[in-house]
Design a protein around this motif. Structure first.
Motif, short mmCIF file in Angstrom:
data_model
loop_
_atom_site.label_atom_id
_atom_site.label_comp_id
_atom_site.label_asym_id
_atom_site.label_seq_id
_atom_site.Cartn_x
_atom_site.Cartn_y
_atom_site.Cartn_z
N HIS A 3 0.91 -1.21 0.08
CA HIS A 3 0.04 -0.02 0.10
C HIS A 3 1.01 1.20 0.05
CE1 HIS A 3 -3.02 2.70 1.43
NE2 HIS A 3 -2.32 3.08 2.41
N THR A 22 -8.97 -2.67 -1.54
CA THR A 22 -8.14 -3.95 -1.00
C THR A 22 -8.78 -5.00 -1.66
OG1 THR A 22 -7.87 -2.78 1.25
CG2 THR A 22 -7.62 -5.07 1.14
N GLY A 24 -8.71 -9.22 -2.64
CA GLY A 24 -8.42 -10.65 -1.80
C GLY A 24 -9.59 -10.80 -0.94
N LEU A 25 -10.33 -9.78 -0.61
CA LEU A 25 -11.60 -10.01 0.50
C LEU A 25 -12.91 -10.52 -0.09
CD1 LEU A 25 -10.66 -6.88 2.64
CD2 LEU A 25 -9.80 -9.00 3.14
N PRO A 26 -13.61 -11.21 0.65
CA PRO A 26 -14.79 -11.47 0.15
C PRO A 26 -15.93 -10.27 0.00
CG PRO A 26 -14.84 -12.16 2.34
CD PRO A 26 -13.38 -11.47 1.91
N PHE A 27 -15.46 -9.11 0.21
CA PHE A 27 -16.39 -7.97 0.23
C PHE A 27 -15.69 -6.80 -0.31
CE2 PHE A 27 -14.63 -8.51 4.26
CZ PHE A 27 -13.82 -7.30 4.70
N TYR A 28 -16.20 -5.68 -0.74
CA TYR A 28 -15.53 -4.61 -1.26
C TYR A 28 -14.81 -3.77 -0.03
CZ TYR A 28 -17.29 -5.50 -5.86
OH TYR A 28 -17.91 -6.09 -7.23
N ARG A 29 -13.60 -3.42 0.00
CA ARG A 29 -13.18 -2.52 0.99
C ARG A 29 -12.32 -1.45 0.25
NH1 ARG A 29 -8.30 -1.45 3.60
NH2 ARG A 29 -8.42 -0.84 5.60
#
Length: 61
Positions: A3, A22, A24-29
């Motif tokens: 980052h 970000t 690689g997460l199961p949600f939008y960050r």
């Protein structure tokens, strides 16, 4: 890349028109591409463009 390694060139090229995402997460960050700045506190000098771009990005999803 990490980052912190990417922020300087992205801010140089896009100024306030960038969004941190970000992966690689199961949600939008995501977050506006800015950091704290104590010198601007309570002076009404902040540029909201990055926050607006973050909201627009989420609205497209």
């Amino acid at each position: 890349m990490y980052h912190d390694q990417v922020l300087t060139p992205i801010k140089t090229i896009n100024e306030y028109n960038a969004v941190n995402i970000t992966l690689g997460l199961p949600f939008y960050r995501l977050s506006p591409d800015h950091g704290p700045n104590k010198k601007m506190l309570n002076k009404n000098l902040s540029n909201p463009l990055s926050l607006i771009q973050s909201i627009k990005f989420l609205d497209k999803r």
